[in-house]
Design an enzyme around this catalytic site. Structure first.
Site, PDB file in Angstrom:
ATOM      1  N   ASN A 188      43.947  35.196  41.966  1.00  0.00           N
ATOM      2  CA  ASN A 188      44.751  34.696  40.845  1.00  0.00           C
ATOM      3  C   ASN A 188      44.557  35.670  39.691  1.00  0.00           C
ATOM      4  O   ASN A 188      43.516  35.694  39.061  1.00  0.00           O
ATOM      5  CB  ASN A 188      44.250  33.289  40.484  1.00  0.00           C
ATOM      6  N   TRP A 189      45.580  36.476  39.451  1.00  0.00           N
ATOM      7  CA  TRP A 189      45.443  37.524  38.423  1.00  0.00           C
ATOM      8  C   TRP A 189      45.594  36.980  37.000  1.00  0.00           C
ATOM      9  O   TRP A 189      45.371  37.715  36.033  1.00  0.00           O
ATOM     10  CB  TRP A 189      46.478  38.625  38.673  1.00  0.00           C
ATOM     11  N   LYS A 190      46.027  35.722  36.886  1.00  0.00           N
ATOM     12  CA  LYS A 190      46.217  35.118  35.558  1.00  0.00           C
ATOM     13  C   LYS A 190      47.138  36.020  34.709  1.00  0.00           C
ATOM     14  O   LYS A 190      48.037  36.643  35.254  1.00  0.00           O
ATOM     15  CB  LYS A 190      44.862  34.868  34.899  1.00  0.00           C
ATOM     16  N   HIS A 229      46.411  24.608  37.710  1.00  0.00           N
ATOM     17  CA  HIS A 229      45.187  25.345  37.365  1.00  0.00           C
ATOM     18  C   HIS A 229      44.617  24.767  36.071  1.00  0.00           C
ATOM     19  O   HIS A 229      45.367  24.371  35.172  1.00  0.00           O
ATOM     20  CB  HIS A 229      45.507  26.835  37.201  1.00  0.00           C
ATOM     21  N   GLU A 275      43.465  26.111  33.562  1.00  0.00           N
ATOM     22  CA  GLU A 275      43.941  26.779  32.334  1.00  0.00           C
ATOM     23  C   GLU A 275      45.322  26.262  31.929  1.00  0.00           C
ATOM     24  O   GLU A 275      45.637  26.193  30.745  1.00  0.00           O
ATOM     25  CB  GLU A 275      43.937  28.308  32.549  1.00  0.00           C
ATOM     26  N   GLU A 326      38.059  23.835  41.861  1.00  0.00           N
ATOM     27  CA  GLU A 326      37.571  24.804  40.882  1.00  0.00           C
ATOM     28  C   GLU A 326      36.882  24.061  39.738  1.00  0.00           C
ATOM     29  O   GLU A 326      37.565  23.573  38.819  1.00  0.00           O
ATOM     30  CB  GLU A 326      38.733  25.615  40.311  1.00  0.00           C
ATOM     31  N   GLY A 371      35.279  31.856  35.395  1.00  0.00           N
ATOM     32  CA  GLY A 371      35.104  32.978  34.475  1.00  0.00           C
ATOM     33  C   GLY A 371      33.762  33.009  33.763  1.00  0.00           C
ATOM     34  O   GLY A 371      33.591  33.759  32.801  1.00  0.00           O
ATOM     35  N   SER A 381      34.125  31.857  39.720  1.00  0.00           N
ATOM     36  CA  SER A 381      33.105  32.903  39.764  1.00  0.00           C
ATOM     37  C   SER A 381      32.723  33.348  41.177  1.00  0.00           C
ATOM     38  O   SER A 381      31.576  33.699  41.431  1.00  0.00           O
ATOM     39  CB  SER A 381      31.855  32.474  38.984  1.00  0.00           C
ATOM     40  N   GLY A 413      39.538  34.679  40.597  1.00  0.00           N
ATOM     41  CA  GLY A 413      40.147  35.188  39.376  1.00  0.00           C
ATOM     42  C   GLY A 413      39.712  36.628  39.130  1.00  0.00           C
ATOM     43  O   GLY A 413      40.225  37.574  39.736  1.00  0.00           O
ATOM     44  N   GLY A 414      38.741  36.791  38.236  1.00  0.00           N
ATOM     45  CA  GLY A 414      38.311  38.114  37.781  1.00  0.00           C
ATOM     46  C   GLY A 414      38.066  39.124  38.895  1.00  0.00           C
ATOM     47  O   GLY A 414      38.500  40.285  38.799  1.00  0.00           O
TER      48      GLY A 414
HETATM   49  P1  PGA Z   1      37.180  33.334  38.231  1.00  0.00           P
HETATM   50  O1  PGA Z   1      38.503  32.434  38.164  1.00  0.00           O
HETATM   51  O2  PGA Z   1      37.045  33.792  39.667  1.00  0.00           O
HETATM   52  O3  PGA Z   1      37.416  34.448  37.272  1.00  0.00           O
HETATM   53  O4  PGA Z   1      36.045  32.438  37.844  1.00  0.00           O
HETATM   54  C1  PGA Z   1      38.870  31.590  39.225  1.00  0.00           C
HETATM   55  C2  PGA Z   1      40.160  30.887  38.921  1.00  0.00           C
HETATM   56  O5  PGA Z   1      40.376  30.488  37.763  1.00  0.00           O
HETATM   57  O6  PGA Z   1      41.008  30.715  39.819  1.00  0.00           O
END
Ligand code: PGA
Length: 253
Positions: free
Chosen positions: A11-13, A98, A100, A168, A174, A214, A235-236
């Site tokens: 997930n590149w956000k 998600h 966010e 999640e 993150g 993470s 994500g990251g």
């Molecule tokens: P993260 O994000 O791997 O950077 O913790 C995961 C996500 O929000 O899907």
């Protein structure tokens, strides 16, 4: 071994310009040279990159997904994108709910359920996210919160083919923090039993359950070996091909 094919989804956000096509190109090339069998791979870039990435990856096993959609097909909704538009751009799945989106846009379980149905309407797979906040966790409410989100955000009609659930924990996203494998197992086992009860053993038992929060190359093997963890939402660590490959490689036999 589980009969479910795991999925590692990135997930590149809100990250990525056209030049990042080099990263996905590198990822595809590495997986071609050194394939990791028995695992599906997906990248969910920002909407601007769905079409170019889908075109780049069309002869390749990497799938492209969207990060959100509007519940309706089209209309006067400035700035929104429909599931049909993402399908038209080459996406095969859409992340909905998600944390966010829940936090930044006040998305409710009811809206997320509508978005999941929109995703199916467009013929795509819904990746529905659930997870507790740190506060809810500290009050011991994790399972209650996740069960409520599953009940209200996952629509009737979810099947093993059209739906993927991503657990999640919000506090793990993150932050570099992850739950213990025991905690991940407890939540994933609970999600599995809720899904089996509601959708039956074929669909509820066959739905993929991703862990997200993470995940990185150094903890992926441990997290991915937990029963009822059928892959990761990353994500990251999905932004750089080498980091993401490190996670995919945890499925190497
Ligand atoms: P993260 O994000 O791997 O950077 O913790 C995961 C996500 O929000 O899907």
């Amino acid at each position: 071994m589980s009969r479910i094919t795991p999925l590692v989804a990135g997930n590149w956000k809100m990250n990525g310009m056209r030049e990042q096509a080099a990263e996905i190109g590198k990822l595809a090339e590495s997986l071609e040279k050194d394939p990791v069998d028995g695992v599906d791979v997906m990248i969910c870039p920002p909407a601007t990159l769905v079409m170019p990435f889908a075109e780049l990856m069309k002869d390749n096993r990497i799938e492209i997904g969207g990060q959100d959609c509007h519940p309706l097909v089209s209309g006067a909704h400035t700035g929104d994108i429909s599931a049909e538009m993402l399908a038209d751009s080459g996406a095969t799945a859409i992340i909905v709910g998600h944390s966010e989106r829940r936090a930044d846009h006040g998305e409710t379980d009811a809206l997320i359920s509508e978005k999941a149905q929109a995703t199916w309407r467009a013929g795509l797979v819904a990746i529905i996210c659930v997870g507790e906040t740190n506060g809810q966790r500290s009050y011991g409410l994790t399972l209650d919160v996740v069960r409520r989100q599953l009940k209200n955000a996952v629509p009737d009609g979810a099947t093993a083919q059209n739906t993927i659930i991503a657990y999640e924990p919000v506090w793990a996203i993150g932050t570099g923090l992850t739950p213990t494998v025991e905690d991940v197992k407890k939540v994933h086992d609970d999600i599995r039993s809720v899904l089996v009860e509601r959708f039956g053993s074929e669909n509820g038992g066959g739905m993929r359950l991703l862990y997200g929060g993470s995940v990185k190359a150094s903890n992926a093997a441990e997290l991915m070996s937990v029963e009822n963890v059928d892959g990761a939402l990353v994500g990251g660590a999905s932004l750089k091909a080498d980091d993401f490959l490190g996670i995919i490689n945890s499925y190497k036999s």
